[in-house]
Write a protein that holds these residues in place. Structure first.
Motif, PDB file in Angstrom:
ATOM      1  N   ALA A 220       0.672  -1.238  -0.120  1.00 25.68           N
ATOM      2  CA  ALA A 220       0.025   0.076   0.217  1.00 25.68           C
ATOM      3  C   ALA A 220       0.916   1.199   0.036  1.00 25.68           C
ATOM      4  O   ALA A 220       2.045   1.170   0.607  1.00 25.68           O
ATOM      5  CB  ALA A 220      -0.959  -0.038   1.201  1.00 25.68           C
ATOM      6  N   PRO A 221       0.425   2.248  -0.429  1.00 26.71           N
ATOM      7  CA  PRO A 221       1.222   3.637  -0.633  1.00 26.71           C
ATOM      8  C   PRO A 221       1.266   3.962   0.869  1.00 26.71           C
ATOM      9  O   PRO A 221       0.429   3.727   1.832  1.00 26.71           O
ATOM     10  CB  PRO A 221       0.361   4.573  -1.297  1.00 26.71           C
ATOM     11  CG  PRO A 221      -0.570   3.860  -1.916  1.00 26.71           C
ATOM     12  CD  PRO A 221      -0.860   2.477  -1.369  1.00 26.71           C
ATOM     13  N   ILE A 222       2.628   4.540   1.331  1.00 27.22           N
ATOM     14  CA  ILE A 222       2.724   5.020   2.529  1.00 27.22           C
ATOM     15  C   ILE A 222       3.181   6.429   2.498  1.00 27.22           C
ATOM     16  O   ILE A 222       4.073   6.957   1.772  1.00 27.22           O
ATOM     17  CB  ILE A 222       4.203   4.425   3.204  1.00 27.22           C
ATOM     18  CG1 ILE A 222       3.742   2.750   3.226  1.00 27.22           C
ATOM     19  CG2 ILE A 222       4.615   4.839   4.618  1.00 27.22           C
ATOM     20  CD1 ILE A 222       4.979   2.138   3.780  1.00 27.22           C
ATOM     21  N   LYS A 250       7.158  10.802  10.625  1.00 26.16           N
ATOM     22  CA  LYS A 250       5.659  10.091  10.751  1.00 26.16           C
ATOM     23  C   LYS A 250       5.384   9.514   9.466  1.00 26.16           C
ATOM     24  O   LYS A 250       5.241   9.845   8.275  1.00 26.16           O
ATOM     25  CB  LYS A 250       4.680  10.918  11.074  1.00 26.16           C
ATOM     26  CG  LYS A 250       3.331  10.260  11.323  1.00 26.16           C
ATOM     27  CD  LYS A 250       2.124  11.429  11.769  1.00 26.16           C
ATOM     28  CE  LYS A 250       0.741  10.575  11.894  1.00 26.16           C
ATOM     29  NZ  LYS A 250      -0.235  11.523  12.423  1.00 26.16           N
ATOM     30  N   LEU A 251       4.979   8.092   9.626  1.00 23.10           N
ATOM     31  CA  LEU A 251       4.607   7.442   8.326  1.00 23.10           C
ATOM     32  C   LEU A 251       3.344   6.868   8.654  1.00 23.10           C
ATOM     33  O   LEU A 251       2.700   6.181   9.715  1.00 23.10           O
ATOM     34  CB  LEU A 251       5.523   5.934   8.318  1.00 23.10           C
ATOM     35  CG  LEU A 251       7.166   6.248   7.945  1.00 23.10           C
ATOM     36  CD1 LEU A 251       7.920   5.038   8.146  1.00 23.10           C
ATOM     37  CD2 LEU A 251       7.388   6.997   6.601  1.00 23.10           C
ATOM     38  N   SER A 252       2.297   6.718   7.580  1.00 24.06           N
ATOM     39  CA  SER A 252       0.962   6.493   7.666  1.00 24.06           C
ATOM     40  C   SER A 252       0.641   5.635   6.300  1.00 24.06           C
ATOM     41  O   SER A 252       0.897   6.070   5.439  1.00 24.06           O
ATOM     42  CB  SER A 252       0.322   7.529   8.013  1.00 24.06           C
ATOM     43  OG  SER A 252       0.297   8.641   7.132  1.00 24.06           O
ATOM     44  N   THR A 253      -0.308   4.691   6.615  1.00 25.31           N
ATOM     45  CA  THR A 253      -0.936   4.160   5.548  1.00 25.31           C
ATOM     46  C   THR A 253      -2.245   3.430   5.854  1.00 25.31           C
ATOM     47  O   THR A 253      -2.532   3.458   6.931  1.00 25.31           O
ATOM     48  CB  THR A 253       0.131   2.934   4.969  1.00 25.31           C
ATOM     49  OG1 THR A 253      -0.464   2.570   3.746  1.00 25.31           O
ATOM     50  CG2 THR A 253       0.099   1.921   6.015  1.00 25.31           C
ATOM     51  N   ARG A 254      -3.117   3.109   4.763  1.00 24.20           N
ATOM     52  CA  ARG A 254      -4.295   2.238   4.853  1.00 24.20           C
ATOM     53  C   ARG A 254      -4.160   1.008   4.422  1.00 24.20           C
ATOM     54  O   ARG A 254      -3.640   0.569   3.523  1.00 24.20           O
ATOM     55  CB  ARG A 254      -5.398   3.168   4.087  1.00 24.20           C
ATOM     56  CG  ARG A 254      -6.659   2.343   3.971  1.00 24.20           C
ATOM     57  CD  ARG A 254      -7.610   2.829   3.319  1.00 24.20           C
ATOM     58  NE  ARG A 254      -9.146   2.481   3.232  1.00 24.20           N
ATOM     59  CZ  ARG A 254     -10.255   2.890   3.133  1.00 24.20           C
ATOM     60  NH1 ARG A 254     -10.332   4.057   3.265  1.00 24.20           N
ATOM     61  NH2 ARG A 254     -10.991   2.200   3.255  1.00 24.20           N
ATOM     62  N   SER A 261      -0.623   4.452  11.594  1.00 22.18           N
ATOM     63  CA  SER A 261       0.700   5.239  11.715  1.00 22.18           C
ATOM     64  C   SER A 261       1.562   4.974  12.685  1.00 22.18           C
ATOM     65  O   SER A 261       1.449   4.335  13.770  1.00 22.18           O
ATOM     66  CB  SER A 261       0.201   6.855  12.109  1.00 22.18           C
ATOM     67  OG  SER A 261      -0.183   7.073  13.223  1.00 22.18           O
ATOM     68  N   LEU A 262       2.965   5.286  12.263  1.00 21.48           N
ATOM     69  CA  LEU A 262       4.140   5.144  13.215  1.00 21.48           C
ATOM     70  C   LEU A 262       4.737   6.344  13.081  1.00 21.48           C
ATOM     71  O   LEU A 262       5.426   6.879  12.110  1.00 21.48           O
ATOM     72  CB  LEU A 262       4.834   3.992  12.755  1.00 21.48           C
ATOM     73  CG  LEU A 262       6.258   3.517  13.581  1.00 21.48           C
ATOM     74  CD1 LEU A 262       5.658   3.024  14.898  1.00 21.48           C
ATOM     75  CD2 LEU A 262       7.083   2.348  12.747  1.00 21.48           C
TER      76      LEU A 262
END
Length: 701
Positions: A220-222, A250-254, A261-262
């Motif tokens: 998935a896109p991040i 911050k990294l987030s994805t669906r 998120s991290l």
């Protein structure tokens, strides 16, 4: 309604444009969209919610049956943050928030008669991305439960909600006056990349880099957001300086039906602090830029955080999860004489998690239930240093293992279309192991629990008028020093010591309020409150602490907002504390609490197209007065602090991928300050400059 001016009008894509030209135009649009103005109560300067929102079944704080102000990213971009991130709360009615201007000492947050001078936000529960920011039993800041937000920058914040009163069961320890919920931005299309530089009088220099993009992966896109901030401040006072370095990633994805998120942050700060000056000495001609006792304070802070979050990707129903780990090291040396400092140190490891589930029960009811836990381990002590060298004497010294855990539930029921009932309850436990290094005989465990219910109702009388009311309980845990006393200053390992069986401090709050929109573009809101604290923790002559007496707080807040035209809006508010007192004060002490009796706030914003760009003008005025304090020994002579007045002026011009800003802060009242406390010798204050000016330049790419 979004008012974006010329820059935000939609345009058709010309297929003859080159890819480079399209990319440039896309960056322009992203940069301008960041600074849009939202009105009708859903954005703008800490706006109140529109009538009708409280009848919805939603987890959004603005739907609670209490006064809630929302601070948007657009508000923050038009605020003179300058040296203190607390300035993002400058426009919120009835709120006094600031760093005490003595280095990295926390961000005091006072409202509704809490907290008095020097407690640094201990009665407001503050969260960032679901992580509590109050630090229990702190020695490297000030007192029990101070809030340390210096690691935040305006670029990191996506939105803030200020909840007045302990009405929400989702917030735990320190929630006596209310709660603050801060959410950080996501990367990707939601945030443009940029680089900025800023300068301000008295030696403030700042550089910030924002890198936002989307990383393609096989799963998935991040979305990635990386922010690096370098802050250097020489300070208005002599021997006063602060250096800060902050890294935020911050990294987030669906994935499927959830958003993950991290976030990692690293914060490093070093400072000198000029200390406080006596008002009687200033009246006699002492230079307000002087250093207390010609012996500046000092300190540093190191903080690393790793935070994981999960939330439903669509809608509000489903599972929420937060897990976090932090290391916190803080040292603060407070000037006490020409040769001596009291040096407070926190060295903590903090771990915690939270899990909850929100479910709809038919069309007219919803329930969220959850549990959370936090463990705080490490050292907290205050040592006496003489001529910058450690001595053998300590004020206190404790090895702490503090475990807090609890369960909560909050429900909503709509028995009629325009009526909503809300109810919640929390049960929190405190399991402490306190190793008292100064007085080993006072080492102890502490096992206590506290239950705090709340209930409220809202009624949309008509589309233009909404009423709300609630009764709620909030609480604050006892400090380790209140449980395991350390007595007079002395060496480690001495004999003696007292253990206190204090209960968590509880309040009961009653609220009644309204929100109305009588005319298009004009809203008004108000709330009145009455708060009783039946378990205040008070020190005893033998060095122990007991849950005794009562404190009472009464007051009201009024606010109005007017969208004069598509380009101009204004706001004004009054916060009035009618009573804030100790009902049964100890002998030779004053009854009045040192909180501002009156706060006036107002401002105007005007936005217009100018040439090929957009000009935004902001002017804000702020006044606090009627703050009692006591001097003398015994401390029974009541006086009133000088009135404090502040004017904020700001002009920003957005042109293509550039944003240029100039601003000024005027504080004209002689010896007026938000930062002061009474002492036996007189009022101690931290003088502020009559005026500062600054400028910044940001390039979006």
């Amino acid at each position: 309604m979004a008012l974006c001016g010329q820059a935000a009008q939609a345009q058709d894509v010309d297929p003859t444009r080159t890819a480079a030209a399209e990319e440039t135009r896309s960056n322009d649009d992203r940069a301008r969209a960041l600074h849009r103005v939202e009105v009708n109560g859903r954005g703008g300067a800490a706006s109140a919610r529109q009538p009708g929102d409280r009848s919805e079944l939603t987890l959004k704080p603005g739907a609670l049956p209490t006064a809630v102000q929302h601070i948007s990213d657009e508000d923050i971009s038009n605020t003179n943050i300058g040296r203190d991130i607390s300035n993002v709360f400058r426009r919120v009615p009835g709120v006094l928030a600031n760093n005490i201007d003595q280095g990295e000492t926390g961000n005091g947050f006072r409202m509704r008669g809490f907290a008095t001078q020097g407690t640094h936000g201990a009665d407001t529960a503050v969260y960032v991305d679901g992580v509590p920011q109050n630090v229990p039993s702190s020695q490297g800041g000030a007192g029990h439960g101070p809030v340390f937000l210096e690691w935040l920058t305006g670029d990191m914040i996506g939105g803030i909600d200020v909840v007045k009163g302990p009405i929400s069961a989702l917030y735990g320890d320190q929630n006596r006056a209310g709660a603050v919920d801060i959410r950080t931005r996501d990367g990707g299309a939601a945030t443009p990349s940029s680089i900025s530089v800023g300068l301000e009088t008295y030696g403030l220099r700042r550089t910030s880099l924002v890198l936002s993009n989307t990383l393609a992966t096989h799963v998935a896109p991040i979305d990635s957001l990386l922010i690096a901030d370098l802050y250097r401040n020489d300070g208005y006072r002599r021997a006063s300086s602060t250096d800060r370095d902050t890294l935020f990633w911050k990294l987030s994805t669906r994935l499927d039906d959830a958003r993950y998120s991290l976030r990692f942050t690293r914060y490093v700060a070093d400072f000198q602090a000029a200390g406080y000056l006596l008002l009687p000495d200033l009246d006699k001609g002492l230079d307000p830029r002087s250093t207390q006792a010609d012996n500046p304070g000092f300190g540093n802070a190191r903080r690393s955080s790793l935070v994981f979050n999960r939330a439903p990707a669509d809608g509000e129903g489903g599972w929420y999860a937060t897990a976090y780990a932090e290391t916190l090291e803080r040292t603060r040396g407070i000037t006490t004489s020409a040769t001596q400092h009291t040096v407070g140190v926190d060295d903590r490891d903090i771990f915690g998690a939270r899990l909850s589930n929100n479910v709809r029960l038919g069309d007219d009811a919803a329930l969220i239930v959850g549990a959370e836990a936090r463990r705080d381990r490490g050292d907290a002590y205050r040592r006496i240093d003489v001529n910058r060298a450690p001595s053998a004497n300590y004020v206190n010294a404790q090895d702490l293992d503090l475990l807090t855990y609890g369960v909560f539930a909050q429900g909503q029921w709509r028995p009629a279309r325009d009526v909503k009932l809300s109810a919640g309850v929390r049960h929190d436990r405190f399991d402490y192991d306190i190793d008292n290094l100064k007085l080993p005989a006072a080492s102890t465990t502490y096992r206590r629990g506290v239950t705090t219910p709340r209930i409220g109702a809202s009624w949309t009388v008509m589309p233009e008028l909404e009423l709300f009311a609630n009764v709620a309980q909030g609480m604050r845990s006892p400090a380790a020093e209140q449980i395991s006393g350390s007595g007079a200053t002395g060496p480690l390992g001495a004999a003696g010591g007292i253990v206190s069986a204090v209960a968590p401090s509880k309040v009961r709050s009653y609220d009644l309020g309204f929100t109305t929109a009588p005319l298009a573009g004009w809203t008004a809101s108000g709330s009145a409150y009455y708060i009783q604290n039946s378990d205040e923790i008070v020190g005893q002559p033998d060095g122990s602490f007991k849950s005794v007496g009562d404190t009472t707080r009464k007051g009201f807040e009024l606010e109005t907002r007017w969208q004069i035209s598509g380009s101009t809006r204004l706001y004004a508010s009054l916060g009035r504390i009618l009573e804030a007192k100790v009902n049964n004060p100890a002998a030779n002490t004053g009854a009045q609490l040192s909180v501002p009796g009156r706060q006036l706030k107002g401002g105007i914003q005007h936005r217009r197209a100018l040439g090929d760009g957009q000009l935004t003008l902001n002017a804000d005025a702020y006044l606090i007065s009627d703050i009692p304090y006591y001097v003398g020994t015994p401390a029974t002579q009541e006086r009133e602090m000088p009135t404090y007045i502040r004017y904020d002026l700001r002009a920003s011009y957005d042109w293509r991928q550039l944003q240029m800003s100039v601003y000024a802060v005027l504080q004209p009242q002689r010896f007026g300050t938000e930062i002061a406390y009474g002492s036996a010798a007189g009022l101690m204050i931290s003088p502020v400059p009559r005026g500062t000016v600054g400028a910044s330049l940001r390039y979006f790419f």
